[in-house]
Write an enzyme that holds these catalytic residues in place. Structure first.
Site, PDB file in Angstrom:
ATOM      1  N   HIS A  50       0.845  -1.186   0.000  1.00 35.52           N
ATOM      2  CA  HIS A  50       0.000   0.000   0.000  1.00 35.52           C
ATOM      3  C   HIS A  50       0.881   1.237   0.000  1.00 35.52           C
ATOM      4  CE1 HIS A  50      -3.160   2.845   1.069  1.00 35.52           C
ATOM      5  NE2 HIS A  50      -3.980   1.938   0.582  1.00 35.52           N
TER       6      HIS A  50
ATOM      7  N   ASP B 232      -7.962  -5.357  -0.215  1.00 37.65           N
ATOM      8  CA  ASP B 232      -8.445  -6.203  -1.301  1.00 37.65           C
ATOM      9  C   ASP B 232      -8.042  -7.663  -1.168  1.00 37.65           C
ATOM     10  OD1 ASP B 232      -9.732  -4.159  -2.782  1.00 37.65           O
ATOM     11  OD2 ASP B 232      -7.784  -3.416  -3.422  1.00 37.65           O
TER      12      ASP B 232
HETATM   13  N1  CMC Z   1       4.285  -7.553  -4.882  1.00 39.47           N
HETATM   14  C1  CMC Z   1       5.620  -7.502  -5.035  1.00 39.47           C
HETATM   15  N2  CMC Z   1       6.369  -6.391  -4.863  1.00 39.47           N
HETATM   16  C2  CMC Z   1       5.713  -5.263  -4.535  1.00 39.47           C
HETATM   17  C3  CMC Z   1       4.319  -5.233  -4.343  1.00 39.47           C
HETATM   18  C4  CMC Z   1       3.606  -6.430  -4.540  1.00 39.47           C
HETATM   19  N3  CMC Z   1       2.278  -6.457  -4.379  1.00 39.47           N
HETATM   20  N4  CMC Z   1       3.940  -3.989  -4.020  1.00 39.47           N
HETATM   21  C5  CMC Z   1       5.058  -3.247  -4.000  1.00 39.47           C
HETATM   22  N5  CMC Z   1       6.120  -4.019  -4.302  1.00 39.47           N
HETATM   23  C6  CMC Z   1       7.530  -3.565  -4.353  1.00 39.47           C
HETATM   24  C7  CMC Z   1       7.781  -2.775  -5.612  1.00 39.47           C
HETATM   25  O1  CMC Z   1       8.265  -3.611  -6.654  1.00 39.47           O
HETATM   26  C8  CMC Z   1       8.820  -1.775  -5.150  1.00 39.47           C
HETATM   27  O2  CMC Z   1      10.070  -2.437  -5.120  1.00 39.47           O
HETATM   28  P1  CMC Z   1      11.428  -1.588  -5.435  1.00 39.47           P
HETATM   29  O3  CMC Z   1      11.515  -0.574  -4.342  1.00 39.47           O
HETATM   30  O4  CMC Z   1      12.489  -2.629  -5.369  1.00 39.47           O
HETATM   31  O5  CMC Z   1      11.246  -0.994  -6.790  1.00 39.47           O
HETATM   32  C9  CMC Z   1       8.441  -1.490  -3.696  1.00 39.47           C
HETATM   33  O6  CMC Z   1       7.702  -2.655  -3.268  1.00 39.47           O
HETATM   34  C10 CMC Z   1       7.539  -0.270  -3.539  1.00 39.47           C
HETATM   35  O7  CMC Z   1       6.421  -0.435  -4.401  1.00 39.47           O
HETATM   36  P2  CMC Z   1       5.822   0.739  -5.282  1.00 39.47           P
HETATM   37  O8  CMC Z   1       5.062   0.153  -6.417  1.00 39.47           O
HETATM   38  O9  CMC Z   1       6.878   1.734  -5.608  1.00 39.47           O
HETATM   39  O10 CMC Z   1       4.839   1.389  -4.214  1.00 39.47           O
HETATM   40  P3  CMC Z   1       3.619   2.285  -4.546  1.00 39.47           P
HETATM   41  O11 CMC Z   1       3.296   3.007  -3.311  1.00 39.47           O
HETATM   42  O12 CMC Z   1       3.865   3.084  -5.777  1.00 39.47           O
HETATM   43  O13 CMC Z   1       2.457   1.237  -4.921  1.00 39.47           O
HETATM   44  C11 CMC Z   1       0.723  -0.357  -4.713  1.00 39.47           C
HETATM   45  C12 CMC Z   1       1.504   0.769  -4.029  1.00 39.47           C
HETATM   46  C13 CMC Z   1      -0.528  -0.654  -3.892  1.00 39.47           C
HETATM   47  C14 CMC Z   1       0.267   0.112  -6.103  1.00 39.47           C
HETATM   48  C15 CMC Z   1       1.615  -1.610  -4.830  1.00 39.47           C
HETATM   49  O14 CMC Z   1       1.963  -2.073  -3.550  1.00 39.47           O
HETATM   50  C16 CMC Z   1       0.948  -2.730  -5.626  1.00 39.47           C
HETATM   51  O15 CMC Z   1       1.078  -2.755  -6.849  1.00 39.47           O
HETATM   52  N6  CMC Z   1       0.228  -3.675  -4.957  1.00 39.47           N
HETATM   53  C17 CMC Z   1      -0.514  -4.698  -5.650  1.00 39.47           C
HETATM   54  C18 CMC Z   1      -1.834  -4.140  -6.142  1.00 39.47           C
HETATM   55  C19 CMC Z   1      -2.820  -3.931  -5.003  1.00 39.47           C
HETATM   56  O16 CMC Z   1      -3.016  -4.798  -4.168  1.00 39.47           O
HETATM   57  N7  CMC Z   1      -3.496  -2.766  -5.025  1.00 39.47           N
HETATM   58  C20 CMC Z   1      -4.539  -2.443  -4.033  1.00 39.47           C
HETATM   59  C21 CMC Z   1      -4.118  -1.343  -3.110  1.00 39.47           C
HETATM   60  S1  CMC Z   1      -5.239  -1.184  -1.708  1.00 39.47           S
HETATM   61  C22 CMC Z   1      -6.740  -0.686  -2.402  1.00 39.47           C
HETATM   62  C23 CMC Z   1      -6.751   0.754  -2.700  1.00 39.47           C
HETATM   63  O17 CMC Z   1      -7.041   1.543  -1.782  1.00 39.47           O
HETATM   64  O18 CMC Z   1      -6.450   1.109  -3.830  1.00 39.47           O
END
Ligand code: CMC
Length: 432
Positions: free
Chosen positions: A315, A372
């Site tokens: 998140h 989720d």
């Molecule tokens: N599986 C594997 N690695 C992950 C995941 C995951 N689900 N989420 C984040 N990471 C890694 C990502 O690769 C990155 O690694 P690095 O620093 O080495 O590049 C690090 O963790 C930080 O991730 P980010 O994508 O830069 O973080 P963000 O804040 O931009 O994204 C997120 C947050 C929710 C989009 C992401 O965690 C994700 O894609 N999760 C899976 C999709 C998901 O479950 N979404 C629902 C969110 S909750 C409902 C809502 O309110 O929207």
């Protein structure tokens, strides 16, 4: 003493005020950054950008706290109905009995659906994704509410008049969105379209509209109603995020409430946001059909060269746990138990969580199950197909979007218009 922050650039130093929120969060107010320093900020994904000052929802990601208007979601889920929470979010306080009854009755007054809207709904092919249908229908509602939509867009400085229009648009949307959502579900299931039962409470009516079968007496299942109530409350608002900020930014151009919320529905649809609940179930099914090889998929999630991500994990703001996920995990156990359902993917989900929480990669990146991760398992147990999961999220989020839109409009913020750093070709001439 008022706090300030000093920024030095090109040998000069500039001071900017620091704003402090009621929970002591602090932000540098850079409203005058460009006019004073000739600089803009660069913050892809708005990871450090405060988009507004808001009194609706407080979220502390480090400590897993989520409160609506000061009340914790845990207590609201335990003691209040989704409609009471809706009132709380939109109007700022929990309703008295009289206020709640009036609100409920005003919504009931608006549960009739224009036959032309029904025709629009019917003309969607069965293959249409429910989120696309709902976004379009919400936009189409403007055509059936044109006076109001343009008035609340343009006359919000007229005080009472604008408030009345806003109220009418609010109760209309709260009345019609569950009907449109239920119809979408009924179409997928091949059930005839039905209408609201105005003897039921708001959440009971949603269950009735979604699950009542033709030629069968409808018997309310309290397990289903209670589960819906919890899920809808937990989705009702979540301060700034992709869809809510979309609603605010679209509304900031003086587009109407329904146009803004239609855009919010589209933003929610994506798999990184609300669409994750559908993606989680698809992922769990995939793992189950691959010999439940959890380690294989955890390794794929950790592999930077593999686009696979563990859906329902991670998140932007929660870095310890998502309080919504805690409640939903408990509810999933309860609902499956009460309905006598043994779903193997619940066990797979629990094993994934257990393994991930002790895995260095997930610990280091502070990745935990989010809202989720377990919600789809409950929806599935209630007989809702996975294509509809994000609609359930939207159904819960409608009050939050309305509250945020109203607050944005009342605050008279300027139109949302970010800047950019251009890195394309510099001026060139067409050669011939
Ligand atoms: N599986 C594997 N690695 C992950 C995941 C995951 N689900 N989420 C984040 N990471 C890694 C990502 O690769 C990155 O690694 P690095 O620093 O080495 O590049 C690090 O963790 C930080 O991730 P980010 O994508 O830069 O973080 P963000 O804040 O931009 O994204 C997120 C947050 C929710 C989009 C992401 O965690 C994700 O894609 N999760 C899976 C999709 C998901 O479950 N979404 C629902 C969110 S909750 C409902 C809502 O309110 O929207």
């Amino acid at each position: 003493m008022d706090k300030s922050a000093k920024i030095e650039f090109n040998g000069s130093s500039y001071t900017f005020p620091v704003i402090t929120g009621s929970e002591n969060e602090e932000a540098i107010d850079i409203k005058n950054l460009r006019s004073e320093m000739g600089l803009i900020t660069y913050d892809p994904g708005y990871k450090n950008t405060g988009h507004c000052i808001s009194s609706i929802t407080y979220l502390d990601g480090e400590n897993g706290i989520l409160r609506y208007r000061g009340y914790s979601v845990e207590e609201l889920c335990e003691k209040k109905s989704f409609l009471e929470v809706t009132y709380l979010l939109i109007f700022g306080d929990l309703p008295s009995q009289n206020q709640l009854e009036k609100f409920q009755n005003d919504i009931r007054e608006e549960t009739l659906v224009d036959e032309d809207l029904k025709q629009i709904f019917k003309s969607f092919p069965k293959s249409a994704h429910p989120m696309g249908v709902l976004s379009s229908l919400t936009s189409a509602l403007i055509a059936f509410n044109p006076q109001n939509e343009t008035k609340i867009s343009m006359t919000d400085k007229e005080g009472v008049t604008a408030d009345d229009k806003m109220y009418l648009s609010t109760v209309r949307l709260l009345a019609k969105f569950p009907i449109m959502s239920s119809w979408t579900l009924r179409k997928i299931k091949g059930l005839p379209l039905n209408y609201s039962n105005n003897n039921l409470s708001y959440t009971e009516n949603i269950a009735y509209m979604m699950f009542a079968k033709p030629n069968q007496e409808y018997v309310q299942n309290d397990v289903i109603v209670n589960a819906l109530n919890t899920l809808l409350i937990l989705h009702a608002d979540h301060e700034q995020n992709c869809s809510t900020s979309t609603v605010r930014i679209v509304g900031s151009s003086y587009a109407g409430l329904y146009a803004s919320i239609s855009a919010g529905i589209s933003a929610l649809w994506g798999r990184l946001h609300g669409g994750a609940n559908q993606a989680v179930i698809e992922m769990l099914e995939l793992i189950k059909n691959d010999n439940s090889d959890i380690d294989k998929y955890l390794n794929k999630a950790k592999d930077k060269s593999d686009p696979f991500r563990l859906m329902g994990f991670g998140h932007r703001v929660y870095k310890n746990f998502d309080p919504r996920a805690k409640i939903i995990k408990k509810a999933a156990d309860q609902v499956l138990n009460d309905l006598g359902i043994d779903d193997p993917i619940l066990d797979i989900a629990k094993s994934i969580e257990e393994k991930a929480l002790t895995d260095e990669y997930f610990i280091e990146k502070k990745l935990y199950p989010n809202v989720d991760f377990y919600s789809g398992i409950i929806y599935r147990a209630l007989g809702i197909p996975s294509d509809m999961f994000t609609v359930m999220f939207a159904l819960g989020r409608i009050p939050g979007w309305i509250a945020q839109w109203k607050e944005m409009r009342d605050s008279n913020n300027p139109i949302g218009r970010p800047r950019q750093i251009y890195n394309g070709p510099t001026h060139r001439k067409i050669s011939s």
